[in-house]
Design a protein around this motif. Structure first.
Motif, mmCIF file in Angstrom:
data_model
loop_
_atom_site.group_PDB
_atom_site.id
_atom_site.type_symbol
_atom_site.label_atom_id
_atom_site.label_comp_id
_atom_site.label_asym_id
_atom_site.label_seq_id
_atom_site.Cartn_x
_atom_site.Cartn_y
_atom_site.Cartn_z
ATOM 1 N N GLN A 193 -53.954 -8.497 -22.403
ATOM 2 C CA GLN A 193 -54.736 -8.092 -21.138
ATOM 3 C C GLN A 193 -55.350 -6.716 -21.880
ATOM 4 O O GLN A 193 -54.930 -6.203 -22.519
ATOM 5 C CB GLN A 193 -53.745 -7.595 -19.927
ATOM 6 N N ASP A 194 -56.474 -6.278 -21.162
ATOM 7 C CA ASP A 194 -57.109 -5.087 -21.830
ATOM 8 C C ASP A 194 -55.987 -3.802 -21.551
ATOM 9 O O ASP A 194 -55.577 -3.768 -20.448
ATOM 10 C CB ASP A 194 -58.313 -4.781 -20.998
ATOM 11 N N PRO A 195 -55.870 -3.152 -22.547
ATOM 12 C CA PRO A 195 -54.840 -2.035 -22.252
ATOM 13 C C PRO A 195 -55.089 -1.148 -21.299
ATOM 14 O O PRO A 195 -54.046 -0.735 -20.651
ATOM 15 C CB PRO A 195 -54.859 -1.410 -23.839
ATOM 16 N N ALA A 196 -56.374 -0.751 -20.791
ATOM 17 C CA ALA A 196 -56.558 0.119 -19.695
ATOM 18 C C ALA A 196 -56.261 -0.630 -18.520
ATOM 19 O O ALA A 196 -55.528 0.003 -17.782
ATOM 20 C CB ALA A 196 -58.157 0.541 -19.627
ATOM 21 N N VAL A 197 -56.580 -1.685 -18.159
ATOM 22 C CA VAL A 197 -56.344 -2.478 -17.264
ATOM 23 C C VAL A 197 -54.804 -2.576 -16.866
ATOM 24 O O VAL A 197 -54.401 -2.609 -15.836
ATOM 25 C CB VAL A 197 -57.170 -3.881 -17.139
ATOM 26 N N ARG A 198 -54.248 -3.160 -17.931
ATOM 27 C CA ARG A 198 -52.646 -3.130 -17.996
ATOM 28 C C ARG A 198 -52.017 -1.971 -17.540
ATOM 29 O O ARG A 198 -51.135 -2.001 -16.832
ATOM 30 C CB ARG A 198 -52.167 -3.706 -19.398
ATOM 31 N N GLN A 202 -50.029 9.644 -20.337
ATOM 32 C CA GLN A 202 -49.648 8.149 -20.386
ATOM 33 C C GLN A 202 -50.844 7.448 -20.575
ATOM 34 O O GLN A 202 -50.883 6.375 -21.351
ATOM 35 C CB GLN A 202 -48.701 7.846 -19.274
ATOM 36 N N ALA A 203 -51.871 7.708 -19.884
ATOM 37 C CA ALA A 203 -53.246 6.903 -19.978
ATOM 38 C C ALA A 203 -53.811 6.905 -21.458
ATOM 39 O O ALA A 203 -54.260 6.034 -21.883
ATOM 40 C CB ALA A 203 -54.009 7.458 -19.093
ATOM 41 N N LEU A 204 -53.652 8.231 -22.068
ATOM 42 C CA LEU A 204 -54.320 8.348 -23.644
ATOM 43 C C LEU A 204 -53.398 7.493 -24.376
ATOM 44 O O LEU A 204 -54.073 6.872 -25.390
ATOM 45 C CB LEU A 204 -54.478 9.647 -23.915
ATOM 46 N N VAL A 205 -52.246 7.642 -24.292
ATOM 47 C CA VAL A 205 -51.281 6.994 -25.309
ATOM 48 C C VAL A 205 -51.328 5.446 -24.903
ATOM 49 O O VAL A 205 -51.479 4.547 -25.856
ATOM 50 C CB VAL A 205 -49.596 7.530 -24.982
ATOM 51 N N ALA A 206 -51.512 4.918 -23.783
ATOM 52 C CA ALA A 206 -51.592 3.717 -23.427
ATOM 53 C C ALA A 206 -52.767 2.919 -24.128
ATOM 54 O O ALA A 206 -52.744 1.682 -24.534
ATOM 55 C CB ALA A 206 -51.611 3.256 -21.970
ATOM 56 N N VAL A 207 -53.942 3.342 -24.204
ATOM 57 C CA VAL A 207 -54.944 2.892 -24.836
ATOM 58 C C VAL A 207 -54.951 3.207 -26.249
ATOM 59 O O VAL A 207 -56.139 2.960 -26.874
ATOM 60 C CB VAL A 207 -56.086 3.332 -23.932
ATOM 61 N N GLY A 208 -54.178 3.963 -26.818
ATOM 62 C CA GLY A 208 -54.146 4.344 -28.168
ATOM 63 C C GLY A 208 -55.059 5.605 -28.555
ATOM 64 O O GLY A 208 -55.507 5.588 -29.760
ATOM 65 N N ALA A 209 -55.401 6.367 -27.466
ATOM 66 C CA ALA A 209 -56.456 7.257 -27.748
ATOM 67 C C ALA A 209 -55.777 8.518 -28.360
ATOM 68 O O ALA A 209 -56.524 9.402 -28.767
ATOM 69 C CB ALA A 209 -57.102 7.698 -26.544
ATOM 70 N N ILE A 210 -54.587 8.526 -28.406
ATOM 71 C CA ILE A 210 -53.864 9.921 -28.662
ATOM 72 C C ILE A 210 -52.372 9.144 -29.144
ATOM 73 O O ILE A 210 -51.890 8.283 -28.772
ATOM 74 C CB ILE A 210 -53.609 11.025 -27.805
ATOM 75 N N ASP A 211 -51.913 9.898 -30.401
ATOM 76 C CA ASP A 211 -50.676 9.583 -30.863
ATOM 77 C C ASP A 211 -49.587 10.105 -29.911
ATOM 78 O O ASP A 211 -49.565 11.129 -29.472
ATOM 79 C CB ASP A 211 -50.273 10.518 -32.370
ATOM 80 N N GLU A 212 -48.455 9.256 -29.744
ATOM 81 C CA GLU A 212 -47.429 9.571 -28.830
ATOM 82 C C GLU A 212 -46.729 10.835 -29.029
ATOM 83 O O GLU A 212 -46.579 11.602 -28.146
ATOM 84 C CB GLU A 212 -46.371 8.482 -28.766
ATOM 85 N N GLN A 213 -46.554 10.935 -30.378
ATOM 86 C CA GLN A 213 -45.828 12.341 -30.511
ATOM 87 C C GLN A 213 -46.681 13.536 -30.358
ATOM 88 O O GLN A 213 -46.037 14.573 -29.886
ATOM 89 C CB GLN A 213 -45.315 12.216 -31.969
#
Lengths: 429, 294
Positions: A219-224, A37-48
């Motif tokens: 808001q910063d995606p990571a902080v959010r 979830q953390a990786l997806v939240a900041v766009g570091a990995i594709d959700e699928q």
């Protein structure tokens, strides 16, 4: 310095989780899901892609759990986020009843009836014990699984429709809360309903609710994401280790600076609400604004006693639609009854999802107090979930207006309710 | 260089097929149905509406997953990493795992090298058959894979060896797919290396950092602390060492194994200090030779 590889990071976390053996056995509680979830939240990995990795390791974990692997995998699959665009909730007729009736199995407190084109629900509280009579007022403690077989009364309307029902809800050995769900919807405009022949006249008195949708401040995606974890970890059965793993992940992928004050603030908030590492001591950072008022009143038990019936339906907020039907308050807490589509509550609790789609249940009153809710007695999965959202701290007895704010990733619904209690429910504030 | 299956003993499994107990045998990189003369013919009959044959369904499932990296994500990382499929499937056909019809016997199967097959046909490798690529009707994609992994430790291990060999070859050939699958391949290597090293050193909490290096690179293991170890290994370590069960020999950790003829093996090993490199030579000798020696 090598480039951060999100998929590899996630898979190696999965390998370590498998090797540890004791981790991740409880769906929804595993740090593994939090890392995804953390990786997806900041766009570091594709959700699928993340979902596929979770799938593989969840199945791998299940294949190593002899007692429950079929049920684990079924549970996760059943509570997957539905594909396609969900149909938003439609308008509903909600009628307060606050009446006790005798059905074939004994007395039942009927709180309200909710009619939509698709379903008729009769919200009830009843007792299973032979000696214990029903009691008005509901438990604000977490529900336990019921130990007996709940009644299934026949429901009828004034158009001659008579249908069966089944109970959806939960309870302790004595008191059960939930609703009888009619096997077919009754007439929307019926003047009365009957439960096993006991008639209840329906008088429409619904509190007016003003509903709107707001976009959340940028808001910063990571902080959010960190704050979303804090506000939802109790209802999603998230472990403290999961939140720690999310922080480590956000730092590892470069989305969060290790010295970002949000790390300390969220840890302090988690500790304040009973999560996180113990003993932050006097050096703990000052909590941001909503938390200050939230925590200031948490030891009080001076809430008013009363119910109000609502018929509020929100437009989709990040794809999720919410309906509120009642608000009930007691000295030790207050709760709302809600319907949610798709059922992100069950999805987040059981599916170990790759994307954090959960709702944070915030509320505030006209005296500047803030409240935070978490799901209780929830049932559903897939397209629709329904149940109670219990809030803390207790409602300020001086408050005259409440704003309930189901909050998604980028938007929140704002449901403004005047606190005018239903006549039959009384007010002992 | 010897074929990837050299040094891997044949493995048998039994399958309930058409009301009888049939045998499947893995040998020399192939899975064979020992009790069917014409597997292709049986596939064709099934495609025309005839009864399905569990043995042939199993062969098809094997073929579908022989290059499937999910096999490595789900399969055992080593002797201490036990899958519990037997328990789950023992609940009956209604259980979640009902992989290939109800006919697959999931109890551990003995490794047999002595019995001659009654009939030997229906070899899988290289055959083009109508149903390959599709699971049997009503079988979800995961379920036939889970069923294969439940075929006793040895046969599931041979399936992993097949997948490992297929991907080691792709890496060696510079196949684009191997670059895309880098995270999966690295994770597969990491999980098996970690299980092997931790078992070898008796340190279940040992933290391991792995760099997957290109094929042909010199393997390297190095302690960086009491509870930490760094490793540089190629994916081919899985094929050369792990698949053959050679990770720990004579108390030493094997970082490479080579053979020219599949009979004489040279193992590059490290001592328990994760240093002190030594070579171990192994030789497979036919039982007849041993009797002659006796």
């Amino acid at each position: 310095m090598s480039e951060f590889d999100s998929e590899l990071y996630l898979r190696l976390f999965g390998e370590r989780t498998l090797a540890d053996g004791s981790d991740g056995r409880r769906p929804g509680a595993s740090p593994f899901g939090s890392v995804a979830q953390a990786l997806v939240a900041v766009g570091a990995i594709d959700e699928q892609l993340a979902e596929g990795v979770l799938d593989e390791y969840h199945l791998a974990d299940a294949l190593r759990s002899p007692s429950d692997h079929p049920s684990q995998v079924r549970l996760r699959r059943r509570h997957r986020y539905p594909s396609g665009t969900p149909t938003p909730l439609g308008p509903r007729r909600v009628v307060a009843c606050n009446r006790q009736v005798q059905i074939s199995t004994g007395p039942v407190d009927v709180r309200y009836v909710s009619f939509t084109d698709e379903a008729t629900r009769v919200a009830v509280t009843f007792s299973m014990g032979a000696q214990a009579g029903p009691r008005l007022g509901r438990r604000f403690a977490p529900a336990m699984p019921p130990t007996g077989r709940p009644p299934q009364p026949t429901l009828a309307d004034d158009s001659g429709t008579s249908v069966g029902s089944h109970f959806v809800g939960g309870g302790s050995g004595e008191t059960w809360d939930g609703h009888f769900l009619a096997t077919q919807p009754l007439a929307l405009d019926t003047a009365w309903i009957e439960l096993d022949g006991e008639r209840i006249e329906l008088v429409d008195v619904v509190s007016p609710a003003d509903v709107s949708v707001e976009r959340l401040p940028e808001q910063d995606p990571a902080v959010r994401h960190l704050w979303r974890l804090v506000t939802t970890e109790r209802q999603h059965m998230t472990s403290a280790q999961s939140t720690e793993a999310a922080i480590d992940t956000l730092v590892a992928c470069g989305a969060l600076d290790p010295g970002d004050p949000a790390i300390g603030e969220t840890q302090a908030a988690r500790e304040a609400i009973g999560h996180g590492p113990m003993g932050s001591g006097p050096g703990a950072p000052q909590l941001p604004d909503p938390w200050h008022s939230l925590l200031a009143r948490r030891a009080l038990a001076d809430g008013p006693t009363g119910r109000l019936t609502v018929s509020a339906v929100t437009p989709p907020i990040d794809g999720v639609s919410v309906a509120l039907t009642t608000l009930e308050s007691a000295p030790d807490g207050w709760m709302i009854t809600a319907e949610v589509t798709p059922d992100v509550v069950a999805h987040m609790a059981f599916a170990q999802a790759a994307r954090h789609r959960g709702l944070a249940w915030w509320a505030r009153d006209d005296r500047g107090n803030h409240y935070l809710g978490e799901s209780r007695s929830w049932s559903g999965g897939g397209d629709l979930g329904t149940g109670d959202i219990a809030f803390w701290p207790t409602l300020d007895p001086q408050a005259t207006e409440l704003v309930v704010m189901p909050t998604a990733e980028t938007k929140r619904a704002v449901i403004r309710l005047p606190l005018v209690w239903d006549a039959a429910s009384g007010r002992a504030g | 260089m010897s074929p990837w299956w050299d040094g891997l003993a044949p493995v048998d499994a039994t399958v309930e097929c058409g009301g009888e107990t049939h045998r499947l045998r893995w040998a020399a990189g192939e899975l064979q149905p020992l009790d069917h003369d014409d597997a292709d013919g049986e596939r064709a009959l099934a495609a025309l509406g005839g009864a399905r044959c569990e043995c042939v369904d199993m062969l098809d499932a094997w073929e579908r997953h022989a290059r499937d990296l999910r096999v490595l994500a789900l399969g055992s990382r080593g002797p201490a990493d036990l899958l519990t499929l037997g328990d789950a499937t023992a609940r009956g056909p209604a259980a979640w795992v009902s992989p290939l019809g109800s006919g697959v016997r999931l109890a551990p199967t003995p490794v047999s090298t002595s019995g001659l097959p009654r009939r030997t046909t229906g070899r899988l490798r290289g055959s083009v058959v109508p149903l390959i690529g599709r699971p049997a009707p009503g079988i979800a994609p995961d379920e036939d894979l889970v069923g294969l992994l439940g075929l006793g430790g040895s046969l599931a291990g041979r399936l992993q060896a097949s997948v490992i060999a297929a991907w080691a070859k792709r890496i060696d050939e510079g196949d684009d797919a191997s670059a895309e699958a880098g995270p999966r391949l690295t994770a597969a290597l990491y999980g098996r290396l970690a299980a092997s090293v931790r078992a070898w050193l008796g340190q279940p909490e040992l933290a391991i950092e792995l760099e997957m290096v290109p094929a042909g690179s010199t393997p390297r293991l190095c302690r960086t602390g009491r509870d930490r170890l760094e490793a540089e290994l190629p994916f081919a370590w899985l094929e050369a060492v792990w698949s053959r069960g050679l990770t720990s020999v004579m108390g030493r950790f094997c970082v490479d194994a080579t053979s020219v003829d599949g009979r004489d093996w040279t193992l590059s090993t490290l001592g328990p200090d994760v240093d002190s490199p030594e070579t171990i030579s192994l030789r497979l000798s036919p039982a007849g030779d041993r009797r002659a020696l006796g």
